[in-house]
Scaffold this motif. Sequence first.
Motif, mmCIF file in Angstrom:
data_model
loop_
_atom_site.group_PDB
_atom_site.id
_atom_site.type_symbol
_atom_site.label_atom_id
_atom_site.label_comp_id
_atom_site.label_asym_id
_atom_site.label_seq_id
_atom_site.Cartn_x
_atom_site.Cartn_y
_atom_site.Cartn_z
ATOM 1 N N ASN A 101 31.140 84.608 7.419
ATOM 2 C CA ASN A 101 30.155 84.641 8.507
ATOM 3 C C ASN A 101 29.131 83.518 8.368
ATOM 4 O OD1 ASN A 101 31.363 86.854 9.712
ATOM 5 N ND2 ASN A 101 30.038 88.333 8.694
ATOM 6 N N GLN A 102 28.693 83.267 7.144
ATOM 7 C CA GLN A 102 27.727 82.182 6.927
ATOM 8 C C GLN A 102 28.356 80.837 7.256
ATOM 9 O OE1 GLN A 102 24.293 82.300 6.161
ATOM 10 N NE2 GLN A 102 24.611 80.217 6.899
ATOM 11 N N LEU A 103 29.597 80.634 6.847
ATOM 12 C CA LEU A 103 30.269 79.374 7.165
ATOM 13 C C LEU A 103 30.420 79.233 8.680
ATOM 14 C CD1 LEU A 103 31.601 76.765 6.267
ATOM 15 C CD2 LEU A 103 33.765 78.025 6.045
ATOM 16 N N ALA A 104 30.737 80.315 9.350
ATOM 17 C CA ALA A 104 30.843 80.276 10.818
ATOM 18 C C ALA A 104 29.513 79.858 11.438
ATOM 19 C CB ALA A 104 31.293 81.629 11.355
ATOM 20 N N GLU A 105 28.413 80.383 10.927
ATOM 21 C CA GLU A 105 27.083 79.983 11.417
ATOM 22 C C GLU A 105 26.829 78.501 11.159
ATOM 23 O OE1 GLU A 105 23.650 82.334 10.398
ATOM 24 O OE2 GLU A 105 24.830 84.188 10.509
ATOM 25 N N ASP A 106 27.197 78.045 9.972
ATOM 26 C CA ASP A 106 27.010 76.632 9.631
ATOM 27 C C ASP A 106 27.813 75.735 10.570
ATOM 28 O OD1 ASP A 106 25.432 77.474 7.487
ATOM 29 O OD2 ASP A 106 27.053 77.261 6.015
ATOM 30 N N LEU A 107 29.064 76.106 10.813
ATOM 31 C CA LEU A 107 29.909 75.312 11.703
ATOM 32 C C LEU A 107 29.389 75.368 13.135
ATOM 33 C CD1 LEU A 107 33.418 76.230 10.264
ATOM 34 C CD2 LEU A 107 32.195 74.053 10.024
ATOM 35 N N GLY A 108 28.868 76.515 13.527
ATOM 36 C CA GLY A 108 28.261 76.631 14.850
ATOM 37 C C GLY A 108 27.068 75.705 14.999
ATOM 38 N N TRP A 109 26.252 75.623 13.957
ATOM 39 C CA TRP A 109 25.103 74.720 13.968
ATOM 40 C C TRP A 109 25.560 73.273 14.135
ATOM 41 C CZ3 TRP A 109 23.671 70.619 10.884
ATOM 42 C CH2 TRP A 109 22.361 70.151 11.020
ATOM 43 N N LYS A 162 39.060 82.324 15.872
ATOM 44 C CA LYS A 162 38.648 82.843 17.180
ATOM 45 C C LYS A 162 37.191 82.486 17.469
ATOM 46 C CE LYS A 162 38.078 87.231 19.667
ATOM 47 N NZ LYS A 162 36.709 86.976 20.066
ATOM 48 N N GLY A 163 36.359 82.518 16.438
ATOM 49 C CA GLY A 163 34.945 82.205 16.615
ATOM 50 C C GLY A 163 34.712 80.814 17.177
ATOM 51 N N PHE A 164 35.564 79.867 16.810
ATOM 52 C CA PHE A 164 35.436 78.511 17.342
ATOM 53 C C PHE A 164 35.577 78.523 18.862
ATOM 54 C CE2 PHE A 164 37.671 74.831 19.064
ATOM 55 C CZ PHE A 164 36.759 73.830 18.805
ATOM 56 N N PHE A 165 36.587 79.222 19.341
ATOM 57 C CA PHE A 165 36.838 79.244 20.781
ATOM 58 C C PHE A 165 35.765 80.050 21.522
ATOM 59 C CE2 PHE A 165 40.951 78.316 18.866
ATOM 60 C CZ PHE A 165 41.273 77.152 19.541
ATOM 61 N N ASP A 166 35.296 81.131 20.901
ATOM 62 C CA ASP A 166 34.197 81.899 21.498
ATOM 63 C C ASP A 166 32.955 81.018 21.626
ATOM 64 O OD1 ASP A 166 35.865 84.108 21.529
ATOM 65 O OD2 ASP A 166 34.939 85.057 19.768
ATOM 66 N N TRP A 167 32.662 80.273 20.571
ATOM 67 C CA TRP A 167 31.483 79.408 20.557
ATOM 68 C C TRP A 167 31.653 78.279 21.570
ATOM 69 C CZ3 TRP A 167 26.797 80.196 19.816
ATOM 70 C CH2 TRP A 167 25.878 79.232 19.402
ATOM 71 N N ALA A 168 32.857 77.724 21.673
ATOM 72 C CA ALA A 168 33.128 76.648 22.631
ATOM 73 C C ALA A 168 32.879 77.131 24.058
ATOM 74 C CB ALA A 168 34.566 76.155 22.482
#
Length: 150
Positions: free
Chosen positions: A61-69, A97-103
Motif C-alpha cells: 500500500n505504501q509503495l502504491a501511494e509512492d507510485l501514485g505521488w 489494478k491500482g495503476f489503472f484506477d489511478w489513471a
Amino acid sequence: MKYRKTWNLKKTIIQSNLIGYRKKIKLFLAKVASRKGVVSYSDLCRGVALPYSMANPDHRNQLAEDLGWVSEEELYKHERPMLSCVVVDKNTMMPGKGFFDWAQELYDIKIEDRMTFLAEEMRDTHAFWSSLDGKKEIAKLEKEIASFIS
C-alpha cells in the motif's frame, strides 16, 4: 506543549524521508524508462533500497501511494505521462489494478481497454525519458537528490 513539538519534528523527519524515497523512486523509474524498459515491483524496491517487502500488504500500500505521488507529479506538475506505467507485476508484466484506477482518476477517463491504454502510456513515457529532454530531467533529478541527501 513539548510533546507537540516532538511530534511535529518526527512528522517533519518522516515526511522528509518519504519525499526522499519518492524522489529516488522517480529517478530509478526515469532511468528504466530512458532505456525503454520495465521493472517489477520487487526489483524497484531492491533497486531503490526501499524498506518494503511485497509480502507485506502495508508495504504494498505504501509503495502504491509512492507510485501514485510520482504519477500525479508527472501528470499535473510536468504534463508528462504516468511514469509509474513502467512498474509491472513480474508474472503478468502488467501494472496492478491500482495503476489503472489511478489513471482513470488522474485523467478523468474510463479505461475500456487496459492493454491499449498501457501501450500508449508506455510509448509516450519511453519516448520522453529516452529523449534529450528526458536525459536532462534525469540529470536534474540526480542533482536534486544529491543536494537533498547532503
